[in-house]
Design a protein around this motif. Structure first.
Motif, mmCIF file in Angstrom:
data_model
loop_
_atom_site.group_PDB
_atom_site.id
_atom_site.type_symbol
_atom_site.label_atom_id
_atom_site.label_comp_id
_atom_site.label_asym_id
_atom_site.label_seq_id
_atom_site.Cartn_x
_atom_site.Cartn_y
_atom_site.Cartn_z
ATOM 1 N N LEU A 1 0.802 -1.214 0.078
ATOM 2 C CA LEU A 1 -0.159 0.040 0.121
ATOM 3 C C LEU A 1 0.874 1.301 0.031
ATOM 4 O O LEU A 1 0.654 2.228 -0.858
ATOM 5 C CB LEU A 1 -0.954 -0.045 1.325
ATOM 6 N N PRO A 2 1.942 1.324 0.780
ATOM 7 C CA PRO A 2 2.646 2.552 0.594
ATOM 8 C C PRO A 2 3.321 2.842 -0.491
ATOM 9 O O PRO A 2 3.229 3.987 -1.283
ATOM 10 C CB PRO A 2 3.961 2.280 1.579
ATOM 11 N N LEU A 3 3.503 1.795 -1.172
ATOM 12 C CA LEU A 3 4.255 1.863 -2.987
ATOM 13 C C LEU A 3 2.937 2.637 -3.651
ATOM 14 O O LEU A 3 3.183 3.171 -4.642
ATOM 15 C CB LEU A 3 4.647 0.650 -3.395
ATOM 16 N N GLY A 4 1.809 2.037 -3.575
ATOM 17 C CA GLY A 4 0.662 1.984 -4.230
ATOM 18 C C GLY A 4 0.229 3.711 -4.179
ATOM 19 O O GLY A 4 -0.005 4.548 -4.967
ATOM 20 N N LEU B 1 -3.123 5.595 4.691
ATOM 21 C CA LEU B 1 -2.981 4.343 5.183
ATOM 22 C C LEU B 1 -3.954 3.891 6.360
ATOM 23 O O LEU B 1 -4.443 3.046 6.491
ATOM 24 C CB LEU B 1 -1.598 4.021 5.693
ATOM 25 N N GLU B 2 -4.428 5.058 6.948
ATOM 26 C CA GLU B 2 -5.324 4.719 8.179
ATOM 27 C C GLU B 2 -6.792 4.559 7.583
ATOM 28 O O GLU B 2 -7.565 3.860 8.089
ATOM 29 C CB GLU B 2 -5.628 6.016 8.901
ATOM 30 N N ASP B 3 -6.938 4.830 6.257
ATOM 31 C CA ASP B 3 -8.361 4.204 5.401
ATOM 32 C C ASP B 3 -8.110 2.611 5.606
ATOM 33 O O ASP B 3 -9.351 2.014 5.362
ATOM 34 C CB ASP B 3 -8.290 4.812 4.119
ATOM 35 N N TYR B 4 -7.039 1.961 5.750
ATOM 36 C CA TYR B 4 -6.896 0.588 5.748
ATOM 37 C C TYR B 4 -6.414 0.042 6.802
ATOM 38 O O TYR B 4 -5.903 -0.902 6.906
ATOM 39 C CB TYR B 4 -5.854 0.420 4.440
#
Length: 440
Positions: free
Chosen positions: A393-396, A428-431
């Protein structure tokens, strides 16, 4: 339409691919996934209109370079040793590059050329390294902005098995690249504690494990990770008395892995013939022959009883088996990797878990404070893992920011600046990737 090229469709790519394809219609981009295993790619991309699978021999420079020239942004999830091939091609084709791996000496040699070309090569953009840098820097900058003086920084992270799936004596299952697991810690570790630089050899590393308490999980073991001192300058904490980055494991794992090191089973330099070699003979090559059984001699060599947890762990891996290995010429580490991948595999319903914690001691207005900031992320199954989620996710999100031209940074970097960590940590908090804080 913008084009994104992803090299590698392995364990850590699942959530990244899902994120990029979910966002593709709205962001108007197309994803090409290149890997040697075409069926693996298709299992990750499905029948998405926005994805193109590309079977590729990564050592085929012409094919590799052609794919890179046709894209707008490159992401690499290849094994670490192969990133340099992609990096050189990206430099030649003038394409930005994102990866979750550590900056290595070879890409460091390209630093001036990357800057001169006006490109961004963002390394260490995954979990650890990645989310650890971003979350730590957000805390550090916040403390400093409020006038706090930091004097101790410790950061811990581990890819673990969820308590619900913790059903073997190793308290561990493979949720990422098994070779990296087998070789973890092999270069030893360097860190700073109470003003003194400490160096541990590989042979000392798992023998010096200590523990920390993680809320909701209890006691976890840790061992120092690589060379922590290289990050003191990146974090602008060069004067700290204590600075350490460490890996987390359940305590039983560290005790068992220390036994494997003592037996020489993690050595990766010399190949041995395995076509007529049994597992028990391989595992006890360093054990002196005595009057007892293989198991008794092995236990005596390790300084444990035959009924100990360590012996149960070795049996679980199959090291006391009379079966012939029959893998051709392999290093000890390669044989061990074969066993780890099979014996410690995640079953379909198994869930992994990521645990990260920062412990920062600082002084503000003559008041000493210890802050704990921790994150726990649970996986869904053996495909949609917490590891894939926190690496991908950080990469996306970084890819999205770049293609939206919200990032203008150039050069070779890791994500320690506010313009990177603020929007990424927020999304990221959304995930459900978020940190809880406590103070003492």
């Amino acid at each position: 339409m913008k084009n994104i090229l992803l090299f590698g469709a392995g364990k850590s790519a699942t959530s990244l691919i899902d994120y990029l394809l979910t966002n593709a219609p709205r962001q108007k981009w197309h994803l090409t996934v290149a890997d040697h295993d075409l069926s693996l790619i298709k299992s990750k991309t499905g029948k998405s209109y926005y994805a193109t699978p590309a079977a590729l021999d990564i050592n085929d420079q012409a094919a590799r370079l052609q794919l890179i020239r046709e894209t707008d942004l490159v992401i690499s999830l290849l094994p670490a040793s192969l990133h340099i091939l992609v990096a050189r091609d990206c430099l030649e084709a003038k394409k930005n590059l994102l990866t979750a791996s550590y900056i290595d000496p070879e890409v460091r040699k390209l630093q001036a050329d990357i800057e001169n070309a006006g490109l961004l090569f963002m390394y260490e953009m995954g979990l650890d390294p990645g989310i650890d840098h971003m979350s730590a820097m957000k805390l550090i900058h916040s403390i400093e902005k409020k006038g706090g003086q930091i004097f101790s920084f410790k950061s811990y992270c581990g890819g673990l098995i969820s308590p619900d799936s913790n059903d073997n004596p190793w308290q561990y299952k493979v949720s990422w690249n098994a070779r990296n697991i087998v070789l973890a810690g092999s270069s030893g570790a360097t860190y700073k504690e109470k003003g003194k630089v400490k160096e541990l050899s590989y042979e000392q590393l798992f023998d010096h494990t200590k523990t920390i308490h993680v809320p909701g999980l209890g006691k976890l073991a840790f061992y120092p990770n690589r060379d922590s001192l290289t990050y003191m300058e990146e974090y602008k904490l060069t004067e700290l008395a204590t600075f350490m980055r460490a890996t987390l494991r359940f305590p039983d794992f560290c005790e068992g892995w220390n036994a494997l090191i003592k037996l020489g089973l993690t050595e990766d330099k010399h190949k041995i013939a395995t076509d007529q070699l049994t597992y028990i003979d391989w595992a006890t090559r360093l054990v002196h022959e005595q009057s007892g059984s293989h198991e008794e001699n092995l236990a005596q060599f390790l300084g444990v009883s035959t009924k100990s947890k360590v012996i149960r762990q070795l049996k679980f891996l199959g090291l006391l088996s009379p079966d012939v290995i029959n893998l051709g010429d392999k290093t000890n580490a390669e044989i061990l990797q074969f066993l780890v991948e099979f014996k410690l595999r995640m079953e379909p319903a198994d869930k992994d878990m990521i645990v990260m914690m920062h412990e920062i001691e600082f002084e503000r207005r003559n008041m000493a404070t210890r802050m704990h900031s921790y994150m726990i992320v649970q996986g869904e199954d053996n495909i949609h893992t917490a590891m894939a989620k926190t690496v991908g996710l950080p990469l996306g999100i970084m890819a999205k920011l770049l293609l939206q031209e919200k990032i203008t940074l150039t050069g070779l970097h890791i994500p320690v600046m506010p313009e990177i960590y603020n929007p990424i940590l927020k999304e990221l908090e959304d995930y459900d990737i978020r940190f809880e804080e406590s103070f003492e």
